[in-house]
Motif scaffolding. Structure first.
Motif, short mmCIF file in Angstrom:
data_model
loop_
_atom_site.label_atom_id
_atom_site.label_comp_id
_atom_site.label_asym_id
_atom_site.label_seq_id
_atom_site.Cartn_x
_atom_site.Cartn_y
_atom_site.Cartn_z
N LEU A 250 0.83 -1.21 0.00
CA LEU A 250 0.00 0.00 0.00
C LEU A 250 0.87 1.26 0.00
CD1 LEU A 250 -2.77 -1.04 2.57
CD2 LEU A 250 -2.97 -0.93 0.09
N LYS A 251 1.90 1.26 0.85
CA LYS A 251 2.78 2.43 0.90
C LYS A 251 3.50 2.62 -0.43
CE LYS A 251 3.63 1.87 5.88
NZ LYS A 251 4.66 1.55 6.89
N GLY A 252 4.02 1.53 -0.98
CA GLY A 252 4.73 1.63 -2.25
C GLY A 252 3.83 2.08 -3.38
N GLY A 253 2.59 1.57 -3.41
CA GLY A 253 1.66 1.98 -4.46
C GLY A 253 1.29 3.44 -4.38
N LEU A 254 1.02 3.93 -3.17
CA LEU A 254 0.66 5.34 -3.01
C LEU A 254 1.85 6.26 -3.32
CD1 LEU A 254 -1.51 5.14 0.23
CD2 LEU A 254 -2.29 5.36 -2.13
N ALA A 255 3.06 5.87 -2.88
CA ALA A 255 4.24 6.68 -3.17
C ALA A 255 4.53 6.70 -4.67
CB ALA A 255 5.45 6.15 -2.41
N GLY A 256 4.42 5.53 -5.32
CA GLY A 256 4.62 5.48 -6.76
C GLY A 256 3.56 6.26 -7.51
N GLY A 257 2.32 6.23 -7.00
CA GLY A 257 1.25 7.00 -7.64
C GLY A 257 1.51 8.49 -7.59
N VAL A 258 2.07 8.97 -6.47
CA VAL A 258 2.40 10.40 -6.37
C VAL A 258 3.49 10.76 -7.37
CG1 VAL A 258 3.37 12.16 -4.85
CG2 VAL A 258 1.66 10.55 -3.97
N ALA A 259 4.53 9.90 -7.47
CA ALA A 259 5.62 10.17 -8.42
C ALA A 259 5.10 10.17 -9.85
CB ALA A 259 6.72 9.13 -8.25
N MET A 260 4.21 9.24 -10.14
CA MET A 260 3.66 9.16 -11.49
C MET A 260 2.79 10.37 -11.80
SD MET A 260 1.37 6.04 -13.02
CE MET A 260 0.77 6.05 -14.70
N ALA A 261 2.00 10.83 -10.81
CA ALA A 261 1.14 11.99 -11.01
C ALA A 261 1.97 13.26 -11.23
CB ALA A 261 0.21 12.16 -9.81
N VAL A 262 3.07 13.39 -10.48
CA VAL A 262 3.92 14.57 -10.65
C VAL A 262 4.50 14.60 -12.06
CG1 VAL A 262 6.08 15.64 -9.91
CG2 VAL A 262 4.45 14.77 -8.20
N LEU A 263 4.97 13.47 -12.54
CA LEU A 263 5.55 13.43 -13.89
C LEU A 263 4.48 13.66 -14.95
CD1 LEU A 263 8.40 13.08 -14.94
CD2 LEU A 263 7.91 10.68 -15.34
N ALA A 264 3.28 13.11 -14.73
CA ALA A 264 2.20 13.30 -15.70
C ALA A 264 1.76 14.77 -15.75
CB ALA A 264 1.02 12.40 -15.35
N CYS A 265 1.67 15.42 -14.59
CA CYS A 265 1.29 16.84 -14.58
C CYS A 265 2.39 17.70 -15.21
CB CYS A 265 1.01 17.29 -13.15
SG CYS A 265 -0.50 16.57 -12.44
N THR A 266 3.65 17.29 -15.01
CA THR A 266 4.74 18.00 -15.68
C THR A 266 4.62 17.90 -17.19
OG1 THR A 266 6.19 17.53 -13.79
CG2 THR A 266 7.25 18.19 -15.86
N TYR A 267 4.23 16.72 -17.66
CA TYR A 267 3.99 16.55 -19.09
C TYR A 267 2.86 17.46 -19.57
CZ TYR A 267 1.64 14.48 -23.13
OH TYR A 267 1.00 14.29 -24.33
N GLY A 268 1.80 17.60 -18.73
CA GLY A 268 0.70 18.48 -19.10
C GLY A 268 1.15 19.92 -19.24
N LEU A 269 2.02 20.37 -18.32
CA LEU A 269 2.53 21.74 -18.42
C LEU A 269 3.40 21.94 -19.66
CD1 LEU A 269 3.46 22.41 -14.67
CD2 LEU A 269 1.59 23.44 -15.97
N VAL A 270 4.22 20.95 -19.98
CA VAL A 270 5.09 21.07 -21.14
C VAL A 270 4.31 20.95 -22.44
CG1 VAL A 270 7.06 20.01 -22.33
CG2 VAL A 270 7.08 20.21 -19.84
N LYS A 271 3.36 20.03 -22.47
CA LYS A 271 2.63 19.75 -23.71
C LYS A 271 1.55 20.78 -23.99
CE LYS A 271 1.01 17.19 -27.13
NZ LYS A 271 1.78 16.89 -28.38
N ALA A 272 0.71 21.06 -22.99
CA ALA A 272 -0.45 21.92 -23.21
C ALA A 272 -0.48 23.13 -22.31
CB ALA A 272 -1.74 21.11 -23.04
N GLY A 273 0.47 23.28 -21.40
CA GLY A 273 0.48 24.41 -20.49
C GLY A 273 -0.54 24.31 -19.38
N SER A 274 -0.99 23.10 -19.04
CA SER A 274 -2.00 22.93 -18.00
C SER A 274 -1.82 21.56 -17.36
CB SER A 274 -3.41 23.04 -18.57
OG SER A 274 -4.38 22.72 -17.58
N ILE A 275 -1.92 21.52 -16.00
CA ILE A 275 -1.81 20.24 -15.30
C ILE A 275 -3.10 19.44 -15.43
CG2 ILE A 275 -0.16 21.16 -13.65
CD1 ILE A 275 -2.46 21.34 -11.62
N TRP A 276 -4.19 20.07 -15.87
CA TRP A 276 -5.47 19.37 -15.99
C TRP A 276 -5.56 18.55 -17.27
CZ3 TRP A 276 -6.84 19.70 -11.34
CH2 TRP A 276 -6.72 20.88 -10.62
N TYR A 277 -4.64 18.76 -18.19
CA TYR A 277 -4.68 18.05 -19.47
C TYR A 277 -4.56 16.53 -19.28
CZ TYR A 277 -3.33 16.78 -24.25
OH TYR A 277 -3.26 16.20 -25.49
N PRO A 278 -3.55 16.00 -18.59
CA PRO A 278 -3.49 14.55 -18.41
C PRO A 278 -4.60 14.01 -17.52
CG PRO A 278 -1.79 15.62 -17.12
CD PRO A 278 -2.40 16.68 -17.97
#
Length: 290
Positions: free
Chosen positions: A118-146
């Motif tokens: 559970l701890k590993g899944g939640l920690a990995g989910g946070v890391a994945m969300a941060v990278l996905a939101c970073t992609y949204g900012l780079v790609k479309a200029g918004s964290i809501w895109y992904p």
């Protein structure tokens, strides 16, 4: 040619014959198989090779049938009696080392508690969300895109959003994406907790790099069915990078947790790593568990 018979078989059947009849040896099956080989080899070489193969195949069939019809050709062979003796040169019996308090052997002998997954899944989910939101900012200029793209997996309204609306906040899409991401992260984290003990060497490399790459390849093949909107707009390099980020972070968190013995008869609360007075045995020296 002689037939070997054990002494036990002779004792069970005192009237056993000294000689027996067996089918006579013949070379015609080899002639037949060689003829078929030449028949098909002639298809690639020359017709004369196929003709020779047909002749040999016919001769093999005729010769083999003559060994069986009208009367089977048999030969008599003597029986040689053999006394079987089971012996070994070893002086010490090899035994498989297992935990002494286990009723039966389980592999692996130690695993991580459910709380580690559970701890590993939640920690990995946070890391994945941060990278996905970073992609949204780079790609479309918004964290809501992904986030809106993820919600389109089960939310039909997200499929109707235009390019500009994908960059804006939608409460319903955010809630659905949050639930989907949390459920997926928890289940994959539990899978990591169960699988990483099976990797004796470099579990983080296998679970954090190789596993996400294989998982991304599977999603690539079925993404068009799961989420057509995401399949048409996703950047697979960023997608794979986010999967690897999840795997590495989840793997590091899981392997840092204390392992517990793999025993089927342990209560669920103990296997989950939850403090359960009266169930968990006290430590040596009377220390209480934290």
């Amino acid at each position: 040619m002689a037939t070997l018979v054990s002494v036990e078989q002779v004792e069970q059947s005192p009237s056993a014959p000294i000689e027996i009849e067996v089918p006579a040896s013949t070379a015609w099956p080899l002639v037949l198989s060689f003829g078929f080989t030449l028949m098909f080899a002639g298809l690639l070489t020359s017709a004369s090779v196929s003709v020779l193969g047909v002749v040999l195949a016919v001769a093999g069939c005729v010769g083999w049938f003559q060994e069986v019809f009208p009367q089977e050709h048999e030969e008599t062979v003597p029986i040689v009696f053999e006394e079987r003796r089971i012996a070994t040169e070893r002086r010490v019996v090899e035994r498989v080392p297992v935990a002494p308090d286990l009723v039966r052997a389980w592999l692996p002998l130690e695993t991580y508690p459910i709380s580690a997954g559970l701890k590993g899944g939640l920690a990995g989910g946070v890391a994945m969300a941060v990278l996905a939101c970073t992609y949204g900012l780079v790609k479309a200029g918004s964290i809501w895109y992904p986030i809106n793209l993820l919600a389109a997996t089960v939310y039909a309204q997200s499929l109707k959003l235009g390019a500009a609306q994908l960059n804006s906040f939608h409460a319903s899409s955010f809630a659905i994406a949050l639930v989907l991401h949390a459920i997926g992260s928890v289940f994959v984290g539990l899978l990591y907790g169960a699988m990483l003990p099976m990797f004796a060497r470099r579990p983080v490399v296998l679970g954090g790099l190789i596993g996400p790459v294989l998982w991304s390849g599977l999603l690539y093949s079925i993404m068009e069915l799961l989420n057509p909107l995401l399949a048409s707009r996703v950047d697979w390099i960023w997608f794979m990078a986010s999967q690897i980020a999840f795997g590495v972070v989840a793997g590091i968190v899981v392997v840092r947790q204390e392992r517990v013995s793999t025993r089927e008869n342990l209560p669920f609360m103990v296997r989950a790593g939850v403090e359960a007075p009266g169930i968990m045995a006290p430590r040596e020296g009377g220390e209480k568990r934290p």
